[in-house]
Design an enzyme around this catalytic site. Structure first.
Site, short mmCIF file in Angstrom:
data_model
loop_
_atom_site.label_atom_id
_atom_site.label_comp_id
_atom_site.label_asym_id
_atom_site.label_seq_id
_atom_site.Cartn_x
_atom_site.Cartn_y
_atom_site.Cartn_z
N GLU A 163 0.80 -1.24 0.00
CA GLU A 163 0.00 0.00 0.00
C GLU A 163 0.83 1.28 0.00
O GLU A 163 0.62 2.17 0.82
CB GLU A 163 -0.96 -0.02 1.19
CG GLU A 163 -1.90 -1.21 1.15
CD GLU A 163 -2.83 -1.31 2.36
OE1 GLU A 163 -2.91 -0.34 3.14
OE2 GLU A 163 -3.48 -2.36 2.50
N GLU B 285 -6.10 -10.71 -0.97
CA GLU B 285 -6.88 -10.46 0.25
C GLU B 285 -8.37 -10.44 -0.06
O GLU B 285 -9.13 -9.62 0.44
CB GLU B 285 -6.47 -9.12 0.89
CG GLU B 285 -5.00 -9.04 1.22
CD GLU B 285 -4.59 -7.77 1.95
OE1 GLU B 285 -5.47 -7.06 2.49
OE2 GLU B 285 -3.39 -7.48 1.98
N ASP C 170 -12.12 -10.41 -0.35
CA ASP C 170 -13.39 -10.51 0.38
C ASP C 170 -14.37 -9.62 -0.35
O ASP C 170 -13.99 -8.62 -0.95
CB ASP C 170 -13.26 -10.17 1.88
CG ASP C 170 -12.55 -8.88 2.19
OD1 ASP C 170 -12.50 -7.98 1.33
OD2 ASP C 170 -12.03 -8.74 3.31
O1 G3I Z 1 -4.01 -7.52 19.16
C1 G3I Z 1 -4.64 -6.35 19.67
C2 G3I Z 1 -5.29 -6.60 20.99
O2 G3I Z 1 -4.32 -6.95 21.93
C3 G3I Z 1 -6.06 -5.35 21.41
O3 G3I Z 1 -6.75 -5.62 22.58
C4 G3I Z 1 -7.04 -4.92 20.34
C5 G3I Z 1 -7.76 -3.64 20.71
O4 G3I Z 1 -8.07 -2.87 19.57
O5 G3I Z 1 -6.33 -4.73 19.14
C6 G3I Z 1 -5.67 -5.87 18.67
O6 G3I Z 1 -5.00 -5.54 17.51
C7 G3I Z 1 -5.79 -5.40 16.33
C8 G3I Z 1 -5.27 -6.35 15.29
O7 G3I Z 1 -5.94 -6.15 14.08
C9 G3I Z 1 -5.44 -7.81 15.70
O8 G3I Z 1 -6.79 -8.11 15.82
C10 G3I Z 1 -5.66 -3.96 15.86
O9 G3I Z 1 -6.26 -3.08 16.78
C11 G3I Z 1 -6.31 -3.84 14.50
O10 G3I Z 1 -6.03 -2.55 13.99
C12 G3I Z 1 -5.77 -4.87 13.56
O11 G3I Z 1 -6.44 -4.75 12.34
C13 G3I Z 1 -5.80 -5.36 11.24
C14 G3I Z 1 -5.58 -4.33 10.16
O12 G3I Z 1 -5.01 -4.96 9.03
C15 G3I Z 1 -4.65 -3.24 10.61
O13 G3I Z 1 -4.70 -2.18 9.72
C16 G3I Z 1 -6.71 -6.46 10.72
O14 G3I Z 1 -6.80 -7.49 11.69
C17 G3I Z 1 -6.16 -7.02 9.41
O15 G3I Z 1 -7.12 -7.87 8.85
C18 G3I Z 1 -5.89 -5.89 8.45
O16 G3I Z 1 -5.32 -6.43 7.28
C19 G3I Z 1 -5.09 -5.49 6.24
C20 G3I Z 1 -3.89 -6.00 5.47
O17 G3I Z 1 -2.80 -6.22 6.35
C21 G3I Z 1 -3.49 -5.04 4.36
N1 G3I Z 1 -4.62 -4.76 3.50
C22 G3I Z 1 -5.83 -4.33 4.19
C23 G3I Z 1 -6.23 -5.33 5.24
C24 G3I Z 1 -7.54 -4.96 5.88
O18 G3I Z 1 -7.44 -3.75 6.57
#
Ligand code: G3I
Length: 464
Positions: A164, A269, A271
């Site tokens: 990105e 990715e 969906d």
């Molecule tokens: O692990 C922590 C946890 O300890 C905490 O309590 C909780 C509270 O918010 O957050 C948890 O972390 C989260 C993490 O996912 C794991 O679940 C983050 O806040 C959250 O921001 C994070 O989101 C991820 C996101 O990327 C970050 O931008 C999504 O799971 C993940 O699916 C998403 O994946 C991205 C790809 O890498 C790139 N392309 C877009 C795609 C979708 O956004």
């Protein structure tokens, strides 16, 4: 489609077994029905030499419904968050691979390959990196790429080296970020560092809103074309494909134009939200199957309840793990694909000793027909990456051929930016479309990976 057991479907099944064995280096049971059609996503994709993957979260590996579907249906895995910068280097120079390794071990011990995601991304940078700028950050970025790619060396099918980096909207340019502000060459520097650290991994650029022909995807297209013409090591482009209701009408054409640059394309990715999602899944799968260099599809999660798009139900399995209509459409499209291999599915190499990044250059041969070729070698015990520089003489080239002679026991396993005839002994290489023309005195590069000892490869060049 006629699903009777025809000789075509028989040969498809035979080919699938061969491809799977070649791709995985391990036996994997093919799940086929009496009429020859495969009954799981991974086995169906493998019939045409492709993979079908899912993003996996380490925290769900204890959920038996989740793991049963993962093990049954998918033969490629991406860590959803566990290989990102904040997860792998929480403090500068202090690396943490526990959850990434957990996912990798689950994948490998169940006969699946891994996509690595992602070495550099402006999101999910650890706090310490977010606070950095300039040359200090550049150094930290390259160290991160080198360390993480080295840790997983030989175990990753393809890395999203950079994720990105392009802006949304009409500019077609780069997104502002602290990474970008270290200098426009940060992307190519990252690809070079990744290649040096893990020469066996395919190196991808990955982005979203690039699923049709638009300003953003064209900006990326131009970057890839430039990289290929200058020999920057890029092997693949990932199209995230976070969609709603449908894919753009020119989805397949967009994949194809990238493939025509000589890179693999991967749907990384997928969906799809919205009431038409089942049809759209079928259309996306058919588009990939129609592009020879489309190597595979990964969905971003397994069940709707695993999705980052909470409440949009954009995946192939419902919250209880039941197959949705979209699943059936994908499976049908995978089973209908031509049983030809789209790319050479490379098995990541597992070199036994660390790479010594020496680059002895074999002597350049005199110009026999308008060009010269020279080989630089990046060897390790049991394998090597050779980069071949083709330089035009006093006149421009409109097509070229290089002949390399490999030492006994050496064999080509994977190549980029040229097509080869033969893999051992005398191997000839022909330009691909985008590097056919080389101006007088200018150069282009192609490369190949091999097993055995590559020391002493000789090369000659001729205009064609
Ligand atoms: O692990 C922590 C946890 O300890 C905490 O309590 C909780 C509270 O918010 O957050 C948890 O972390 C989260 C993490 O996912 C794991 O679940 C983050 O806040 C959250 O921001 C994070 O989101 C991820 C996101 O990327 C970050 O931008 C999504 O799971 C993940 O699916 C998403 O994946 C991205 C790809 O890498 C790139 N392309 C877009 C795609 C979708 O956004």
């Amino acid at each position: 489609m006629n699903m009777k057991m025809t000789s075509r479907s028989l040969s498809r099944a035979a080919l699938a077994s061969t491809l799977l064995a070649a791709a995985l280096g391990a036996s994997l049971v093919l799940v086929t029905s009496a009429d020859g059609a495969a009954s799981t996503l991974g086995a169906a994709a493998a019939q045409s030499g492709r993979y079908f993957g899912a993003a996996v979260a380490a925290g769900k590996l204890g959920d038996s419904t989740y793991v049963n579907i993962l093990n049954r249906e998918f033969n490629m895995v991406t860590a959803e968050n566990e290989m990102k910068w904040d997860a792998t280097e929480p403090n500068p120079g202090q690396f943490s691979y526990g959850n990434g390794d957990r996912i990798l071990n689950h994948a490998v011990s169940n006969g699946k390959r891994m996509r690595g995601h992602a070495l550099l991304w402006y999101q999910q940078e650890p706090g310490w990196a977010q606070r950095m700028e300039g040359s200090g950050l550049r150094q930290a970025m390259m160290n991160h790429v080198t360390q993480v790619a080295s840790h997983y060396k030989g175990k990753i099918y393809a890395w999203d080296v950079v994720n990105e980096a392009f802006a949304d909207g009409g500019s077609g340019g780069r997104r502002d970020s602290n990474l970008q502000r270290t200098g426009n060459d940060w992307i190519e520097a990252a690809f070079r560092a990744a290649r040096a650290a893990d020469p066996g991994a395919k190196l991808c650029y990955n982005d979203y809103n690039t699923d049709g022909i638009n300003a953003k995807s064209t900006g990326i297209y131009n970057m890839v074309r430039d990289f290929k013409s200058r020999g920057v090591p890029i092997d693949c482009v990932g199209f995230q494909s976070h969609l709603t209701n449908s894919a753009p009408g020119d989805y397949q054409a967009n994949l194809q134009r990238f493939a025509d640059l000589g890179v693999e394309v991967q749907i990384t990715e997928l969906d799809i939200a919205g009431s038409n999602m089942a049809n759209a899944y079928g259309a996306v799968t058919r588009a990939c199957m129609a592009v020879t260099r489309c190597a595979g599809i990964t969905t971003w999660g397994i069940r709707d309840t695993d999705s980052w798009r909470g409440g949009e139900n954009p995946l192939l399995f419902d919250g209880n793990g039941n197959k949705k209509a979209a699943y059936n459409n994908v499976l049908t499209a995978l089973n209908a694909a031509n049983p030809t291999t789209p790319t050479t599915p490379t098995t990541p190499t597992t070199p036994t000793t660390p790479t010594t990044p020496t680059t002895p250059t074999t002597p350049t041969t005199p110009n026999p027909g308008g060009c010269t070729a020279s080989v630089s070698l990046n060897p390790w015990t049991g394998g090597f990456v050779a980069t071949v520089k083709v330089t035009a003489g006093a006149s421009a080239l409109d097509g070229w051929r290089v002949t390399t002679v490999l030492p006994a026991g050496a064999a080509v396993t994977n190549a980029w930016s040229a097509t080869n005839t033969g893999t051992t002994g005398t191997v000839t290489w022909a330009n691909v479309d985008y590097n056919r023309s080389v101006a007088a005195g200018q150069s282009t590069e192609f490369g190949f990976q091999g097993t055995g000892n590559g020391q002493g490869i000789t090369s000659t060049c001729a205009a064609s």
